[in-house]
Design an enzyme around this catalytic site. Structure first.
Site, short mmCIF file in Angstrom:
data_model
loop_
_atom_site.label_atom_id
_atom_site.label_comp_id
_atom_site.label_asym_id
_atom_site.label_seq_id
_atom_site.Cartn_x
_atom_site.Cartn_y
_atom_site.Cartn_z
N ASN A 1 0.88 -1.17 0.00
CA ASN A 1 0.00 0.00 0.00
C ASN A 1 0.91 1.22 0.00
OD1 ASN A 1 -1.74 2.07 0.55
ND2 ASN A 1 -2.75 1.08 2.29
N LYS B 1 3.15 0.73 3.27
CA LYS B 1 2.75 -0.31 4.21
C LYS B 1 2.86 -1.64 3.49
CE LYS B 1 -0.54 2.51 6.71
NZ LYS B 1 -1.95 2.81 6.84
N ARG C 1 -2.70 -2.07 -3.33
CA ARG C 1 -3.88 -1.24 -3.13
C ARG C 1 -3.81 -0.09 -4.13
NH1 ARG C 1 -5.06 3.48 0.96
NH2 ARG C 1 -7.29 3.62 0.64
N HIS D 1 -13.02 3.24 0.14
CA HIS D 1 -13.02 2.24 1.23
C HIS D 1 -13.67 0.94 0.79
CE1 HIS D 1 -12.95 5.46 4.69
NE2 HIS D 1 -11.73 5.08 4.35
N HIS E 1 -17.41 2.22 8.15
CA HIS E 1 -15.95 2.23 8.32
C HIS E 1 -15.59 3.56 8.97
CE1 HIS E 1 -11.68 1.47 7.20
NE2 HIS E 1 -11.67 2.77 7.40
N LEU E 2 -15.23 3.50 10.23
CA LEU E 2 -14.93 4.74 10.97
C LEU E 2 -13.46 4.74 11.40
CD1 LEU E 2 -18.12 4.76 13.27
CD2 LEU E 2 -17.86 5.73 10.99
N ASN F 1 -9.68 7.32 10.33
CA ASN F 1 -9.40 8.72 10.05
C ASN F 1 -10.33 9.22 8.96
OD1 ASN F 1 -7.37 9.77 11.72
ND2 ASN F 1 -5.93 8.32 10.79
N ARG G 1 -11.83 15.86 7.67
CA ARG G 1 -12.69 16.21 6.52
C ARG G 1 -14.10 16.54 6.98
NH1 ARG G 1 -11.32 10.88 3.22
NH2 ARG G 1 -9.27 10.74 4.19
N MET H 1 -9.85 10.60 17.59
CA MET H 1 -11.03 10.35 18.42
C MET H 1 -10.67 9.93 19.84
SD MET H 1 -14.23 10.46 18.64
CE MET H 1 -15.33 10.27 17.23
N ARG H 2 -9.58 9.19 19.97
CA ARG H 2 -9.20 8.76 21.32
C ARG H 2 -8.93 9.97 22.21
NH1 ARG H 2 -4.82 4.35 20.81
NH2 ARG H 2 -4.76 5.63 18.97
N GLU I 1 -13.88 -0.05 15.76
CA GLU I 1 -13.41 -1.27 16.44
C GLU I 1 -12.99 -1.02 17.88
OE1 GLU I 1 -10.31 -2.92 13.91
OE2 GLU I 1 -11.57 -2.59 12.16
N ASN I 2 -12.80 0.26 18.24
CA ASN I 2 -12.19 0.55 19.55
C ASN I 2 -12.96 1.51 20.45
OD1 ASN I 2 -9.57 -0.90 19.42
ND2 ASN I 2 -9.36 0.35 17.58
N GLU J 1 -8.10 -5.03 5.24
CA GLU J 1 -7.95 -4.74 3.82
C GLU J 1 -6.77 -5.50 3.21
OE1 GLU J 1 -8.87 -0.29 3.16
OE2 GLU J 1 -8.55 -0.53 5.28
P1 ADP Z 1 -7.09 5.04 8.99
O1 ADP Z 1 -8.40 5.51 8.48
O2 ADP Z 1 -5.98 6.02 8.81
O3 ADP Z 1 -6.75 3.62 8.62
P2 ADP Z 1 -7.72 3.96 11.61
O4 ADP Z 1 -8.72 3.01 11.05
O5 ADP Z 1 -6.49 3.39 12.25
O6 ADP Z 1 -7.26 5.06 10.57
O7 ADP Z 1 -8.49 4.85 12.68
C1 ADP Z 1 -7.89 5.92 13.32
C2 ADP Z 1 -8.88 6.50 14.32
O8 ADP Z 1 -9.24 5.48 15.26
C3 ADP Z 1 -8.34 7.66 15.12
O9 ADP Z 1 -9.33 8.68 15.23
C4 ADP Z 1 -8.08 7.04 16.48
O10 ADP Z 1 -8.19 7.97 17.51
C5 ADP Z 1 -9.22 6.05 16.55
N1 ADP Z 1 -8.96 5.09 17.62
C6 ADP Z 1 -8.02 4.16 17.70
N2 ADP Z 1 -8.05 3.52 18.90
C7 ADP Z 1 -9.06 4.11 19.59
C8 ADP Z 1 -9.61 3.94 20.89
N3 ADP Z 1 -9.13 3.02 21.73
N4 ADP Z 1 -10.65 4.72 21.25
C9 ADP Z 1 -11.14 5.64 20.41
N5 ADP Z 1 -10.67 5.86 19.18
C10 ADP Z 1 -9.64 5.10 18.77
#
Ligand code: ADP
Length: 410
Positions: free
Chosen positions: A7, A14, A98, A188, A216-217, A219, A249, A292-293, A343-344, A395
């Site tokens: 990628n 990557k 990709r 995506h 898909h949530l 960045n 965005r 988001m974290r 996922e998180n 992916e």
């Molecule tokens: P990309 O779209 O670049 O592949 P990711 O799928 O890795 O990105 O998602 C990144 C987002 O996920 C960031 O906003 C990050 O803060 C959020 N994220 C990752 N771990 C957590 C968590 N434990 N709690 C909340 N948000 C999280």
């Protein structure tokens, strides 16, 4: 078969090495032998690699360009240190790439031929930040491994080529579509497809029975309405700027705002577009961060008003899309969350799902809270008519599997 998945971005590469074949795909037994990321290509690059054991190691190397980076990857994955079990370049059987934009030409993954390379080049106009690097990655891999090793292109847009005309067209003069290809392409796609496929495996149902809304949530964020296992509508459009609120965005916005901001702020239209792409979304609203974290931590620990507002807007927009797709599809069986946030972040999932009781969805809070860090499962109650799931996206695995399928079929 050993597939090298690449990628390639502007300054980042990557990679993964995946052992896969038809049997492993059917049994979900593919093996990831190694993976890594090379950042800051063009100078002293930062390389993070992980072997099959998942243990990460970090180093730097002077990598002048993508070609040097791909050469480094090929050397490392076939070295003793890479510990992939691959002894030489001949053990790499195919490369899966990709590619962000495949336009209307590619509804499936394809073997790279000179004609395909030209088509990817033609699409640079639509994806100037991605396709040039994807193409450079292909050329670098060809150089590193020779013409004998098949290269496969897996497009982010391909999955959405099933969108019906009424969903992919914008309500603007029709000739603009005909003349310039102005339409919704969606992105995506590899992620939405990966999630839909895994959901189907988990439920042991045929593709035709998959009727879900995937979110898909990460960045970047997008929603997808999937019926009969195929994409029926998706929130990203002509570019990945449309749709949900994302890290930086804006997502949906009244197009008249562009010219208004340009006039008021003394900016050009490309500058306003850049502002919508990189200064907006969670970052723009909170004034703090696109992560988001960190936003959740600010909201929790400091009760920060704008952090809370950004989170509220993020969830509100996602909920509106789910509601719209439920109506457009005449109902669905599940909402499926994926991506870093999906996922998180149980609190974000809960807020998005809140208010769908009318559609038959009730969240099991303790199950929801436990689904983090790559766990998969259903977090709606057993009685729910509309289910809610977390299905981590993969992916790279899908690219490896597609590569294997395309190469085996050839
Ligand atoms: P990309 O779209 O670049 O592949 P990711 O799928 O890795 O990105 O998602 C990144 C987002 O996920 C960031 O906003 C990050 O803060 C959020 N994220 C990752 N771990 C957590 C968590 N434990 N709690 C909340 N948000 C999280």
């Amino acid at each position: 078969m050993h597939v090298l998945v690449l990628n390639a971005g502007s300054a980042t590469l990557k990679f993964q090495v995946v052992r896969t074949d038809a049997e492993r795909i059917a049994e979900n037994r593919d093996e990831k032998l190694a993976r890594g990321t090379i950042e800051r290509i063009g100078g002293e690059a930062v390389i993070t690699v992980r072997g099959a054991d998942g243990v990460a190691s970090r180093r730097t190397a002077s990598l002048r360009d993508l070609r040097a980076a791909v050469e480094w990857v090929v050397a490392w994955v076939t070295s003793e240190e890479g510990a992939t079990g691959l002894n030489s370049r001949a053990d790499l059987h195919a490369v899966g790439h990709r590619v962000v934009h495949g336009g209307e030409q590619f509804a499936h993954s394809v073997m790279v031929t000179p004609q395909v390379s030209r088509a990817i080049e033609d699409m640079i106009e639509f994806a100037p930040l991605h396709n040039p690097h994807n193409l450079a990655g292909i050329q670098a891999a060809q150089r590193a491994l020779g013409d004998g090793v098949p290269q496969v292109a897996v497009f982010d847009t391909a999955f959405h080529q099933t969108l019906p005309e009424h969903a992919f067209l914008y309500a603007i003069p029709y000739p603009l579509y005909r003349r310039h290809g102005v339409r919704r392409y969606g992105f995506h796609g590899t992620s939405h497809r990966s999630v839909a496929y895994r959901y189907r495996q988990l439920l042991d149902i045929p593709k035709s029975a998959v009727r879900i809304i995937t979110l898909h949530l990460g960045n970047g964020c997008s929603a997808c309405a999937i019926a009969g296992g195929e994409s029926m509508d998706t929130s990203m459009g002509f570019t990945p700027l449309e749709g949900l609120v994302m890290g930086t965005r804006s997502g949906d916005i009244d197009p008249a705002v562009l010219d208004y901001i340009a006039t008021k702020e003394g900016l050009s239209l490309p500058q306003v577009e850049a502002l919508l792409n990189s200064q907006s979304g969670l970052l723009g609203v909170s004034g703090l961060t696109n992560d988001m974290r960190d936003l959740l931590a600010e909201a929790r620990e400091h009760d920060d008003r704008r952090a809370k507002l950004a989170i509220r807007m993020f969830c509100w927009r996602a909920r509106k899309y789910v509601g719209a797709y439920l109506a457009a599809m005449g109902g669905a069986d599940a909402i499926v969350f994926a991506g870093g946030i999906g996922e998180n972040a149980p609190e974000i999932r809960a807020e998005i799902c809140d208010g769908f009781e009318w559609a038959g969805l009730t969240v099991n809070d303790s199950v929801n809270d436990a689904l983090v860090g790559g766990a998969e499962g259903r977090f709606s109650t057993d009685e729910s008519r509309l289910a809610a799931w977390v299905v981590p996206t993969d992916e790279e695995l899908l690219i490896a599997r597609d590569t294997c399928r395309v190469v085996t079929r050839a």
